[in-house]
Design a protein around this motif. Structure first.
Motif, PDB file in Angstrom:
ATOM      1  N   VAL A  82       5.935   9.162  -6.321  1.00  0.00           N
ATOM      2  CA  VAL A  82       6.525   7.797  -6.950  1.00  0.00           C
ATOM      3  C   VAL A  82       6.227   7.590  -8.609  1.00  0.00           C
ATOM      4  CG1 VAL A  82       6.735   6.950  -4.664  1.00  0.00           C
ATOM      5  CG2 VAL A  82       5.094   6.491  -6.171  1.00  0.00           C
ATOM      6  N   SER A  83       6.541   6.312  -8.992  1.00  0.00           N
ATOM      7  CA  SER A  83       5.708   6.309 -10.012  1.00  0.00           C
ATOM      8  C   SER A  83       5.186   5.030  -9.873  1.00  0.00           C
ATOM      9  CB  SER A  83       6.758   5.251 -10.984  1.00  0.00           C
ATOM     10  OG  SER A  83       6.956   3.927 -10.319  1.00  0.00           O
ATOM     11  N   ILE A  84       3.767   5.492 -11.217  1.00  0.00           N
ATOM     12  CA  ILE A  84       3.112   4.404 -11.182  1.00  0.00           C
ATOM     13  C   ILE A  84       2.615   2.872 -11.052  1.00  0.00           C
ATOM     14  CG2 ILE A  84       0.670   4.137 -12.281  1.00  0.00           C
ATOM     15  CD1 ILE A  84       1.096   6.919 -14.211  1.00  0.00           C
ATOM     16  N   ALA A  85       3.903   2.491 -11.150  1.00  0.00           N
ATOM     17  CA  ALA A  85       4.268   1.024 -11.103  1.00  0.00           C
ATOM     18  C   ALA A  85       4.734   1.079  -9.764  1.00  0.00           C
ATOM     19  CB  ALA A  85       5.715   0.557 -11.418  1.00  0.00           C
ATOM     20  N   THR A  86       5.240   2.297  -8.920  1.00  0.00           N
ATOM     21  CA  THR A  86       5.417   1.234  -7.427  1.00  0.00           C
ATOM     22  C   THR A  86       3.794   1.999  -6.454  1.00  0.00           C
ATOM     23  OG1 THR A  86       7.432   3.004  -7.275  1.00  0.00           O
ATOM     24  CG2 THR A  86       6.463   2.882  -5.495  1.00  0.00           C
ATOM     25  N   VAL A  87       3.120   2.515  -7.212  1.00  0.00           N
ATOM     26  CA  VAL A  87       1.511   2.270  -6.782  1.00  0.00           C
ATOM     27  C   VAL A  87       1.220   1.374  -7.326  1.00  0.00           C
ATOM     28  CG1 VAL A  87      -0.922   3.336  -6.580  1.00  0.00           C
ATOM     29  CG2 VAL A  87       1.667   5.157  -6.416  1.00  0.00           C
ATOM     30  N   SER A  88       1.513   1.113  -8.101  1.00  0.00           N
ATOM     31  CA  SER A  88       0.581  -0.335  -8.247  1.00  0.00           C
ATOM     32  C   SER A  88       0.976  -1.517  -7.593  1.00  0.00           C
ATOM     33  CB  SER A  88       0.776  -0.549  -9.942  1.00  0.00           C
ATOM     34  OG  SER A  88       0.193  -2.032 -10.252  1.00  0.00           O
ATOM     35  N   ARG A  89       2.746  -1.233  -7.510  1.00  0.00           N
ATOM     36  CA  ARG A  89       2.716  -2.468  -6.773  1.00  0.00           C
ATOM     37  C   ARG A  89       2.540  -2.321  -5.059  1.00  0.00           C
ATOM     38  NH1 ARG A  89       8.050  -1.982  -9.473  1.00  0.00           N
ATOM     39  NH2 ARG A  89       8.571  -0.069  -8.552  1.00  0.00           N
ATOM     40  N   VAL A  90       1.825  -1.525  -4.782  1.00  0.00           N
ATOM     41  CA  VAL A  90       1.418  -1.010  -3.018  1.00  0.00           C
ATOM     42  C   VAL A  90       0.109  -1.518  -3.159  1.00  0.00           C
ATOM     43  CG1 VAL A  90       1.371   0.250  -1.807  1.00  0.00           C
ATOM     44  CG2 VAL A  90       2.866   0.999  -2.387  1.00  0.00           C
ATOM     45  N   LEU A  91      -0.402  -0.919  -3.983  1.00  0.00           N
ATOM     46  CA  LEU A  91      -1.992  -1.146  -4.363  1.00  0.00           C
ATOM     47  C   LEU A  91      -2.602  -3.148  -4.297  1.00  0.00           C
ATOM     48  CD1 LEU A  91      -3.501   1.648  -6.782  1.00  0.00           C
ATOM     49  CD2 LEU A  91      -4.350   0.763  -3.835  1.00  0.00           C
ATOM     50  N   ASN A  92      -1.023  -3.474  -5.063  1.00  0.00           N
ATOM     51  CA  ASN A  92      -1.313  -5.291  -4.961  1.00  0.00           C
ATOM     52  C   ASN A  92      -0.788  -5.982  -4.299  1.00  0.00           C
ATOM     53  OD1 ASN A  92      -3.178  -4.889  -7.180  1.00  0.00           O
ATOM     54  ND2 ASN A  92      -1.294  -4.721  -8.829  1.00  0.00           N
ATOM     55  N   LYS A  93      -0.214  -5.145  -3.263  1.00  0.00           N
ATOM     56  CA  LYS A  93       0.427  -5.993  -2.121  1.00  0.00           C
ATOM     57  C   LYS A  93       1.939  -6.976  -2.603  1.00  0.00           C
ATOM     58  CE  LYS A  93      -3.737  -6.082   0.979  1.00  0.00           C
ATOM     59  NZ  LYS A  93      -4.681  -6.635   1.876  1.00  0.00           N
ATOM     60  N   LYS A  94       2.928  -6.334  -3.594  1.00  0.00           N
ATOM     61  CA  LYS A  94       3.520  -6.991  -3.834  1.00  0.00           C
ATOM     62  C   LYS A  94       4.894  -6.314  -2.627  1.00  0.00           C
ATOM     63  CE  LYS A  94       1.821  -8.396  -7.493  1.00  0.00           C
ATOM     64  NZ  LYS A  94       2.053  -9.222  -7.986  1.00  0.00           N
ATOM     65  N   ASN A  95       6.014  -7.401  -3.253  1.00  0.00           N
ATOM     66  CA  ASN A  95       6.763  -6.904  -1.588  1.00  0.00           C
ATOM     67  C   ASN A  95       8.342  -6.449  -2.224  1.00  0.00           C
ATOM     68  OD1 ASN A  95       5.392  -8.774   1.110  1.00  0.00           O
ATOM     69  ND2 ASN A  95       6.382 -10.682  -0.778  1.00  0.00           N
ATOM     70  N   ARG A  96       8.091  -5.596  -3.673  1.00  0.00           N
ATOM     71  CA  ARG A  96       8.821  -5.302  -3.639  1.00  0.00           C
ATOM     72  C   ARG A  96       8.947  -3.682  -3.504  1.00  0.00           C
ATOM     73  NH1 ARG A  96       7.492  -8.189  -7.933  1.00  0.00           N
ATOM     74  NH2 ARG A  96       7.301  -6.588  -9.340  1.00  0.00           N
ATOM     75  N   VAL A  97       8.702  -3.226  -2.423  1.00  0.00           N
ATOM     76  CA  VAL A  97       8.332  -1.672  -1.962  1.00  0.00           C
ATOM     77  C   VAL A  97       9.128  -1.829  -0.890  1.00  0.00           C
ATOM     78  CG1 VAL A  97       7.249  -0.078  -2.026  1.00  0.00           C
ATOM     79  CG2 VAL A  97       6.298  -1.765  -3.450  1.00  0.00           C
ATOM     80  N   LYS A  98       9.754  -0.695  -1.071  1.00  0.00           N
ATOM     81  CA  LYS A  98      10.664  -0.186   0.942  1.00  0.00           C
ATOM     82  C   LYS A  98       9.804   0.599   1.679  1.00  0.00           C
ATOM     83  CE  LYS A  98      14.807   1.376  -0.889  1.00  0.00           C
ATOM     84  NZ  LYS A  98      15.995   2.410  -0.800  1.00  0.00           N
ATOM     85  N   GLN A  99       9.557   0.275   3.109  1.00  0.00           N
ATOM     86  CA  GLN A  99       8.321   0.092   3.766  1.00  0.00           C
ATOM     87  C   GLN A  99       8.607   1.393   4.219  1.00  0.00           C
ATOM     88  OE1 GLN A  99       6.754  -1.819   5.724  1.00  0.00           O
ATOM     89  NE2 GLN A  99       5.709  -0.293   6.156  1.00  0.00           N
ATOM     90  N   GLU A 100       9.554   2.443   4.286  1.00  0.00           N
ATOM     91  CA  GLU A 100       9.118   3.624   3.927  1.00  0.00           C
ATOM     92  C   GLU A 100       7.765   4.482   2.659  1.00  0.00           C
ATOM     93  OE1 GLU A 100      12.268   8.065   3.620  1.00  0.00           O
ATOM     94  OE2 GLU A 100      13.459   6.194   3.518  1.00  0.00           O
TER      95      GLU A 100
END
Length: 339
Positions: A14-32
């Protein structure tokens, strides 16, 4: 070699931005996708750089808690409740015990400011008055998202128990049992509303409030149980007659009961005793302690909810909020009819 967020992104595809969103507990990431990132973090044993994150996000995910002491089970339980509730929301807690020192109190607040904690839960150790220390401390707290628990401080959000109501109910209970000469043992960090409730109940029934039957600790009072013990001995040695005593907290009451036992005075057959707070030992002590229960878990949880609202909505309503909880008299073995 230190594992970076780029390594996690490569491992997860995935992209670095996606990892950042997961770490920051953002909702804009699919569960998978989120699951794949979490598995990569676990596999690589990735440790986020919290210092860098706090500089970017302008938050540290930490909250400071100031309490008078942790030897009193009341504050220890509140600290546990607050810690658990904050943990659920991704925050860690720094607990500071002042041992009723105004200097420590000030130093801890300054330390929280330097550490850039996201907010503070404040349990006063000095009972705010009109001193320069109080004014300076209050101004420092107002510069941070702060919720005061137990003391009500002008200009700050607060969660408090109705100490006036609780104390009045306790003394009314003793009067209903036929007691007319009732002593009061307080303490330097016991709410003044508890003594006021004692006085109000006595005066409402046209009973004398005898200053000789009132004992208060000074600023050097550390151990409440020891204070209760020696205060009770002082009352007994004064020659003043009384058949019941209302104590500012449960530890004072337990100390008072121990002094009565040492003098072979039976509780409640000779003298009834009531405490305040309903800490765990109150029900286990012998005789079990009649006391006033504060809803500590509800108060701690409400304080966290209020604080998180301040942290997450800093530009919200600036009018201080105050939540007041009713306290409940719990009748046990230590109170009985006047002889």
């Amino acid at each position: 070699m230190k594992i970076t967020i780029k390594d996690v992104a490569t491992e997860a595809g995935v992209s670095i931005a996606t990892v950042s969103r997961v770490l920051n507990k953002k909702n804009r990431v699919k569960q998978e996708t989120k699951l794949r990132v979490q598995q990569a973090i676990h596999k690589l044993n990735f440790q986020p750089d919290h210092t860098a994150r706090s500089m970017i996000m302008k938050e540290t995910r930490t909250v400071g808690l100031i309490v008078p002491n942790l030897s009193n089970e009341y504050w220890a339980l509140l600290a546990e409740v607050i810690q658990d509730k904050l943990w659920e929301h991704g925050y860690s807690l720094i607990v500071c015990s002042t041992n009723k020192s105004a200097d420590k109190e000030m130093a801890f607040v300054k330390s929280f400011t330097v550490r850039r904690v996201d907010g503070v839960v404040f349990g006063s150790s000095t009972l705010f008055g009109s001193s320069r220390h109080d004014e300076q401390l209050a101004n420092m707290l107002k510069s941070l998202p702060t919720v005061s628990i137990d003391p009500s401080i002008s200009g700050l959000n607060s969660v408090v128990g109705d100490n006036l109501q609780g104390a009045t109910d306790a003394v009314e209970h003793l009067i209903g049992l036929g007691h007319r000469r009732i002593a009061y043992i307080g303490g330097p960090t016991v709410s003044k509303q508890r003594e006021l409730g004692y006085r109000n109940a006595m005066m409402n029934h046209e009973l004398p409030v005898l200053e000789e039957l009132i004992k208060r600790g000074d600023d050097n009072t550390i151990a409440f149980s020891s204070f209760g013990y020696h205060s009770m001995l002082s009352l007994l040695e004064s020659g003043e007659k009384f058949t019941a005593v209302f104590c500012g907290n449960d530890l004072i009451a337990i100390g008072a009961i121990r002094a009565l036992e040492d003098r072979r005075i039976q509780v409640p057959a000779d003298i009834s005793v009531i405490g305040y707070d309903d800490i765990n030992i109150a029900a286990l002590y012998k005789p079990s302690l009649t006391t006033v229960r504060q809803p500590m878990r509800e108060m701690g949880s409400a304080a966290v909810d209020m604080l998180l609202e301040l942290i997450q909505c800093p530009d919200g309503n600036n009018v201080p909020k105050k939540i007041v909880y009713q306290n409940q008299l719990v009748q046990r073995e230590s109170s009985g009819p006047a002889r």
